[in-house]
Scaffold this active site. Structure first.
Site, short mmCIF file in Angstrom:
data_model
loop_
_atom_site.label_atom_id
_atom_site.label_comp_id
_atom_site.label_asym_id
_atom_site.label_seq_id
_atom_site.Cartn_x
_atom_site.Cartn_y
_atom_site.Cartn_z
N SER A 132 -3.57 -2.78 -3.59
CA SER A 132 -4.22 -1.53 -3.94
C SER A 132 -5.65 -1.55 -3.41
O SER A 132 -5.89 -1.99 -2.29
CB SER A 132 -4.18 -1.33 -5.46
N TYR A 146 -7.34 9.16 -0.12
CA TYR A 146 -7.11 7.72 -0.24
C TYR A 146 -7.07 7.31 -1.71
O TYR A 146 -6.16 6.60 -2.15
CB TYR A 146 -8.20 6.96 0.50
N LYS A 150 -3.98 5.68 -3.95
CA LYS A 150 -4.10 4.39 -4.63
C LYS A 150 -4.01 4.53 -6.15
O LYS A 150 -3.50 3.64 -6.83
CB LYS A 150 -5.41 3.70 -4.22
#
Length: 276
Positions: A132, A146, A150
């Site tokens: 991660s 992004y 995640k």
């Protein structure tokens, strides 16, 4: 019996360094990448098997797992490392790039896990390690997509860890901060190629100053992250998350956990608003 690990995204950075690290510790390594024909660094070690795996192409996932089992007899650990960061203003990011961000960072991980679970269930053991990011726990300007990918990976991994525990299949998350790999350069190139909406220029300039203020800090090396991945794979603990980063990263993680929500949000705003 030697243990075997399959690593996605092993053509560079954390993935390649992890392949070398595990091989050096006596593991069999299935080093997967989209273009194995270009690899010239890993193919000289007999306990590293290089094969194609593109997380956006399910047939390559199935084939890589099967080839790895045929080569080494079994797989003990899966490291989902393949990923990238879509940086920039959300409004200027084309829909296909939004989907690609999730295809690689989320759905590709899910597809790879789904493909290997029958093998893990048959051998009644296995370990899944998902790479991660700090961006899966806290956010910064310009990384909305992004971070979204995640955050999704974090929630999926945590819930999946409960689901698979009774099957003796572990799930762990490694959360690196900034690293010295080419990840940021690739993401930056994609940001620079996007169209410009002038209304955002003031904000982009301030956010850019924030990132510039962080650029001189000591970053975690790929070797250090690989060591943490190895620890997660071998320590025998039921730990879910493993964190590695510099002092600033560790402080941001601590702030996210300890501060009241709005106080944390205001702190992030102040970190870039001073450049406006």
């Amino acid at each position: 019996m030697k243990k075997t690990i399959l690593i996605t995204g092993a053509s560079s950075g954390i993935g390649k360094t992890s392949a070398k690290h595990f091989a050096a510790h006596g593991w069999n390594v299935i080093a997967t990448m989209r273009n194995p024909e270009k690899e010239q660094d890993l193919n000289n070690q007999e306990n590293i098997f290089i094969t194609r795996l593109d997380v956006q192409k399910q047939e390559t996932i199935q084939a890589a797992i099967q080839q790895g089992i045929e080569k080494f007899g079994h797989i003990d650990v899966l490291v989902n490392n393949a990923g990238y960061g879509e940086f920039g203003i959300f409004e200027t990011t084309p829909e296909d790039q939004v989907k690609t961000q999730f295809d690689i960072n989320v759905f590709g991980v899910m597809d790879t896990i789904r493909a290997i679970l029958p093998h893990f269930r048959a051998k009644k053991s296995g370990m899944i390690i998902n790479i991660s990011s700090g961006a899966g726990k806290f956010t910064l300007p310009l990384i909305s997509l992004y971070s979204a990918s995640k955050f999704a990976l974090e929630g999926f991994s945590e819930s999946l860890s409960f689901e698979l525990a009774d099957l003796n299949i572990g799930v762990k998350i490694v959360e690196p901060g900034g690293t010295t790999t080419n990840f940021g350069a690739v993401s930056g190139e994609k940001f620079a190629a996007k169209p410009v909406i002038e209304d955002y220029n003031h904000f982009i300039g301030a956010a850019g100053q924030l990132f510039a203020s962080l650029s001189g800090q000591q970053l975690a090396t790929a070797e250090a992250v690989a060591s943490v991945i190895y620890e997660a794979a071998t320590d025998g603990k039921d730990t879910l998350r493993y964190v590695i980063g510099n002092e600033d990263f560790n402080q941001r993680m601590a702030n996210r956990h300890s501060l009241p929500d709005q106080e944390y949000v205001d702190l992030i705003k102040e970190s870039y608003k001073k450049y406006l």
